[in-house]
Design an enzyme around this catalytic site. Structure first.
Site, PDB file in Angstrom:
ATOM      1  N   GLU B  75       0.815  -1.389  -0.004  1.00 19.15           N
ATOM      2  CA  GLU B  75       0.020  -0.109  -0.226  1.00 19.15           C
ATOM      3  C   GLU B  75       0.550   1.210   0.057  1.00 19.15           C
ATOM      4  O   GLU B  75       1.788   1.438   0.648  1.00 19.15           O
ATOM      5  CB  GLU B  75      -1.055   0.063   1.254  1.00 19.15           C
ATOM      6  CG  GLU B  75      -1.678   1.666   1.210  1.00 19.15           C
ATOM      7  CD  GLU B  75      -2.456   1.548   2.564  1.00 19.15           C
ATOM      8  OE1 GLU B  75      -2.447   0.682   3.372  1.00 19.15           O
ATOM      9  OE2 GLU B  75      -3.260   2.593   2.644  1.00 19.15           O
ATOM     10  N   ASP B 143       8.848   6.048  15.013  1.00 18.89           N
ATOM     11  CA  ASP B 143       8.629   7.532  14.517  1.00 18.89           C
ATOM     12  C   ASP B 143       8.988   8.102  16.071  1.00 18.89           C
ATOM     13  O   ASP B 143       8.386   7.908  16.965  1.00 18.89           O
ATOM     14  CB  ASP B 143       7.027   7.634  14.221  1.00 18.89           C
ATOM     15  CG  ASP B 143       6.892   9.104  13.867  1.00 18.89           C
ATOM     16  OD1 ASP B 143       7.751   9.872  14.041  1.00 18.89           O
ATOM     17  OD2 ASP B 143       5.784   9.294  13.702  1.00 18.89           O
ATOM     18  N   ASP B 145       9.610  12.117  17.679  1.00 18.47           N
ATOM     19  CA  ASP B 145       9.240  13.303  17.207  1.00 18.47           C
ATOM     20  C   ASP B 145       9.741  14.236  18.423  1.00 18.47           C
ATOM     21  O   ASP B 145       9.285  13.741  19.585  1.00 18.47           O
ATOM     22  CB  ASP B 145       7.618  13.136  17.166  1.00 18.47           C
ATOM     23  CG  ASP B 145       7.183  14.573  16.534  1.00 18.47           C
ATOM     24  OD1 ASP B 145       6.446  14.500  15.777  1.00 18.47           O
ATOM     25  OD2 ASP B 145       7.849  15.837  16.712  1.00 18.47           O
TER      26      ASP B 145
END
Ligand code: SF4
Ligand code: ZN
Lengths: 467, 454
Positions: B75, B143, B145
């Protein structure tokens, strides 16, 4: 393999004539070739289900591993014993396979069964003698070897560091470690209870159960998928007069702790009911209760939700009939009540109709219900407008700050957490396990209130003594 | 989301076209980000073939063990100019990928899992019943941040970063990268600058891609120490008599030195009362904290860095208090962990079906390219030095682009990133993919032979 000491006394699971090196836990690798009487078929399954439900109850109450171990032992002893020693093993195996049929048919059911059976396995394993554990380990035929002496020496320091980090006494030099791909022991990895090096976890002998659980679970998981296929393609039709109805009935039983038998607070009498409703009913039930008093009527969904709850709370059948009749007859007349509504109540108590023992609804079931116009059942946190919910909370005596917190949870669609916060605000006590069932709410509330009553009595006594 | 930054399009167009005609004296491209720049970037710079090679994991080869459907079941999702979000895009080959990107010009490209069936046709399969649409492979991703560190950095907040706080990301890379390689045995790890305020990590080993959610969660929890308690600053509680070897190593090899030698000074953690109170709050012993307060009250000038001096006071008192027991002595480590230990976005890593921004995208707010970061040299990475869209276009205007072929981008400022991506990440990855495909193919043949013999 070297065997190090015996950490435990004899297992309470073992039957009397158990040879020392044979485990009593079957791995359920192939279906039993046993003759089973139809009665036993159902009975055994119900007994095992009680064990599994007890385990699930214990877990949701946040019981610690050692408490779970005792609980499992107790549950097993109470439910799975049999007068004949030879039947004990059969009962174990038969009940397991019947429940496979019952729980194979939906993803949710499979998940629940899988996790409860695996937990059951875990504690049964831990209750075995070391010898029996080893025997079982062999039966699993795992492709892992014990870590050699030379390798052990090279990582010893790290292994001991792990042991210290999880607050266990340092192991003796002859502790056996297995080196396995870390993927096989996710629970040990997640809690940092193993040393991991280059993809391999060093699993100590006393942690080996994690490894076995992974194996046990994956085997059972595959088996359930196969059973499901077989069920739909063959059994369902072939057994439609015999097993199918039994299996279907078994599968409708609710998955959480069993609140159909009021256990903790024996009974509730009609004269106390209004008082108790105020102090200890969760909002969903309080609302139904008040509506019933107000309108002298509840629609079907409301009657079920409240009726089963009251049964779980300990309202006896006769009292229940009197209670409902008193209200309904003011609206529809005594005669119509006897004709149209009494049956349903008797039914809830299992006195009418067939075999089904209606258990009180869990939060999950109530929250996912879809009340229509004129219905008062459902979960207020989910089904009330913000305005109504605020008013209801206010009426319950929840303070402003707490109302804010509750509304926050509601906005994030955490209805049970909202209910938990309400509970805590009203009782001024924490509810760590969270609310999962209206009857649990009730029991927890009673627990707190009774202990307070006891405490004030103590204080009274002391004060009088001083005078 | 980014529309306000699009502007002055007409004029820039000419400049860019200037490449083919005559060089203008001024090759500068105005700063910023807009659709037309992006179009050119996708036309001239974006490494389609490399992305395809990566995402094919060797299955684009000729070997009979290759799964030709593999890339097509991945995807992709596009976020377009007007915030339109297209999910479940899939492509069978490089030209399809390239054409779609060039045509749609997405502001952001996300990469999702490989599914059991082509995600674009998932509805068709849903009807047939048998082939359930479910993720089957996915890189293990992280991830990080920097806005999650707002309670421990005082130089910036939110989306901003500066040289004082960026090193927190460097520390993260070092700690996580080492754990992934040394503890979990992964080899094919790609770190990428997220374009603005953080970093992404892609673990691409076959073993990692095939992990279940439960296994992903286990690794994530292993790497996770912060407990989200909003009411206290102390977000890390370490239990047990000693640290788990992984935490111990992270502490001695990375966190401790960074905290003591850089962070306390760069963030002035002890310079004023408000800040040091935050640290004193983490010490659960009144007698120690009041002694420290007393020491620091008079605020007398010291020659050395006040932060360093005061930290040494803290350490001295905590570690010498033998009678106080474990809890107190561990406080030193807890403080260091609270300030410097990586803070992961757990949900992203735990589930197969999370999407993550593709490398080599352009961040629409900063115009910076999401370039790979070499973990071996992560200290040298400077977000402000990352090639930007406008810089690349300037270089294009100056004729830095080669004449097609592999090394076309060599002389642009993207060249180094592409070289790193190919030689340090892609080549070793594809080599091991090929070996894996071959060996599993041989095993399969062997197995079917054996079953024939029966
Ligand atoms: S959360 Fe459960 S107990 Fe509470 S109101 Fe809703 S359904 Fe009732
Ligand atoms: Zn900063």
């Amino acid at each position: 393999m070297e065997i190090v000491g015996s950490r435990r006394k004899n297992s309470s699971f073992s039957s009397a004539d158990d040879a020392a090196v044979v485990s009593t836990i079957p791995l359920y690798r192939s279906a039993p070739e046993l003759e089973v009487r139809l009665d036993d078929f159902e009975l055994y399954a119900i007994h095992r289900l009680r064990v599994l439900k007890g385990i699930s109850d214990g877990l949701s109450r946040g019981k610690k591993p050692n408490e779970m171990e005792n609980l499992t032992k107790e549950l097993w002893k109470v439910n799975m014993r049999n007068s004949e020693a030879s039947e004990v093993a059969n009962k174990d195996i038969i009940s397991h396979y019947v429940l496979r049929l019952v729980y194979c048919r939906e993803e949710e059911l499979r998940k629940w069964f899988l996790s409860m059976e695996t937990t059951l396995f875990r504690y049964r394993f831990q209750l075995e003698t070391t010898d029996a554990q080893r025997a079982l380990l062999k039966e699993f035929d795992l492709p892992y070897k014990a870590v050699s002496n030379a390798e052990y020496e090279s990582v010893k320091e790290k292994l001991n560091q792990v042991v210290r980090s999880i607050g266990q006494p340092l192991s003796s030099a002859d502790t056996i470690y297995y080196k396995v791909p870390f993927e096989q022991v996710p629970d040990l990895v997640a809690t940092r209870r193993v040393f991991i090096f280059k993809g391999y976890a060093y699993v100590a002998m006393n942690q080996v159960v994690s490894l076995l659980m992974t194996q046990y679970r994956s085997h059972l998981s595959k088996a359930l998928v196969l059973t499901n296929r077989k069920w739909t393609s063959m059994i369902l039709e072939q057994e439609k007069d015999r097993l199918t109805p039994i299996v279907e009935a078994l599968s409708t039983s609710y998955l959480g702790p069993d609140y159909s038998q009021p256990r903790e607070y024996g009974e509730i009498s009609l004269k106390d009911i209004d008082q108790v409703a105020k102090s200890s009913f969760p909002l969903c039930m309080r609302h139904l209760f008040e509506k019933l008093r107000e309108d002298h009527h509840l629609k079907h969904g409301g009657r079920m939700q409240l009726g089963l709850f009251l049964k779980g709370v300990g309202l006896k059948l006769d009292d229940a009939l009197a209670f409902w009749k008193a209200e309904f007859s003011r609206k529809v007349g005594a005669e119509r009540f006897d004709k149209e509504y009494a049956y349903g109540i008797r039914h809830n108590y299992g006195k009418e109709g067939k075999r089904t023992d209606y258990t009180p609804y869990s939060c999950q079931k109530i929250i996912s219900s879809t009340p229509g116009v004129g219905d008062h059942h459902g979960c207020p946190y989910r089904h009330f407008s913000e305005e109504n919910l605020r008013a209801a909370l206010d009426k319950m005596g929840v303070g402003n700050r707490a109302v804010q917190d509750v509304m926050d949870k509601v906005r994030n669609r955490h209805y049970q957490l909202a209910c938990t916060l309400t509970f805590e605000a009203i009782h001024g006590a924490s509810c760590d396990a969270g609310i999962n069932h209206p009857n649990q709410y009730y029991n927890d509330s009673k627990n707190i209130l009774e202990s307070r009553v006891r405490a004030t009595r103590m204080v009274d006594t002391l004060m009088y003594a001083e005078v | 989301m980014v529309r306000e930054e699009v502007g002055e399009i007409g004029r820039d167009d000419m400049l860019i076209d200037g490449v083919e005609t005559e060089q203008k004296p001024n090759n500068e491209v105005p700063d910023g980000f807009n659709v037309n720049y992006l179009k050119i970037y996708y036309g001239k710079f974006f490494p389609y073939a490399d992305m395809h090679k990566w995402m094919s994991y060797g299955n684009d080869g000729k070997h009979p063990g290759c799964d030709q459907s593999y890339f097509g079941r991945r995807e992709f999702s596009f976020t377009l100019d007007n915030d339109i979000y297209l999910r479940f895009q899939s492509f069978n080959n490089v030209p399809e990928l390239e054409n779609a990107i060039k045509e749609k010009c997405p502001f952001k490209i996300d990469i999702g899992p490989v599914y059991s069936v082509d995600p674009a046709k998932r509805h068709a399969y849903a009807q047939s019943g048998d082939n359930v649409f479910t993720p089957v492979e996915r890189e293990l991703i992280f991830d990080i941040d920097i806005s999650d560190y707002d309670d421990v950095r005082f130089c910036c907040s939110g989306a901003d970063v500066c040289p004082e706080c960026w090193p927190l990301m460097t520390v993260t890379i070092k700690v996580i990268d080492t754990a992934l390689r040394d503890d979990f045995g992964f080899n094919h790890i790609l770190w990428v600058y997220s374009g603005r305020r953080g970093v992404h990590c892609w673990v691409c080993d076959g073993k990692a891609r095939r992990m279940t959610n439960e296994q992903r969660a286990a690794i994530t929890e292993y790497l996770h120490v912060h407990k989200g308690n909003e009411n206290s600053l102390k977000k890390v509680t370490l239990v047990g008599q000693s640290l788990h070897p992984f935490l111990g190593r992270s502490y001695t090899e990375v966190l401790k030195d960074f905290f003591e030698e850089k962070f306390i000074s760069s963030q002035n953690l002890f310079s004023d009362e408000e800040r040091y109170e935050k640290i004193l709050e983490m010490i659960p012993d009144e007698s120690i904290t009041s002694e420290l307060r007393g020491k620091w009250q008079d605020n007398k000038r010291v020659r050395d860095d006040i932060n360093v001096v005061r930290w040494s006071h803290v350490k001295h008192l905590l570690q010498s208090s033998k009678h106080k027991g474990q809890g107190i002595r561990k406080c030193v480590e807890e403080i260091v962990f609270t300030f410097t230990y990586p803070r992961l976005d757990l949900e992203v890593s735990k589930h197969m079906n999370h999407l993550l921004k593709a490398p080599f995208c352009i961040h629409p707010k900063t115009g910076r390219v999401c370039v790979p970061i070499d973990p071996k040299h992560c200290e040298e990475f400077d977000p402000s030095g990352v090639p930007t869209l406008s810089k690349l276009l300037e270089e294009l205007n100056m004729g830095a682009l080669g004449t097609g072929g592999e090394d076309e981008l060599d002389n642009t400022s993207l060249g180094e990133s592409i070289r790193y991506f190919r030689t340090s990440f892609l080549q070793p990855l594809l080599k091991s993919c090929k070996e894996e495909i071959e060996s599993s193919y041989t095993a399969k043949i062997q197995q079917s032979k054996n079953s024939l013999n029966w």
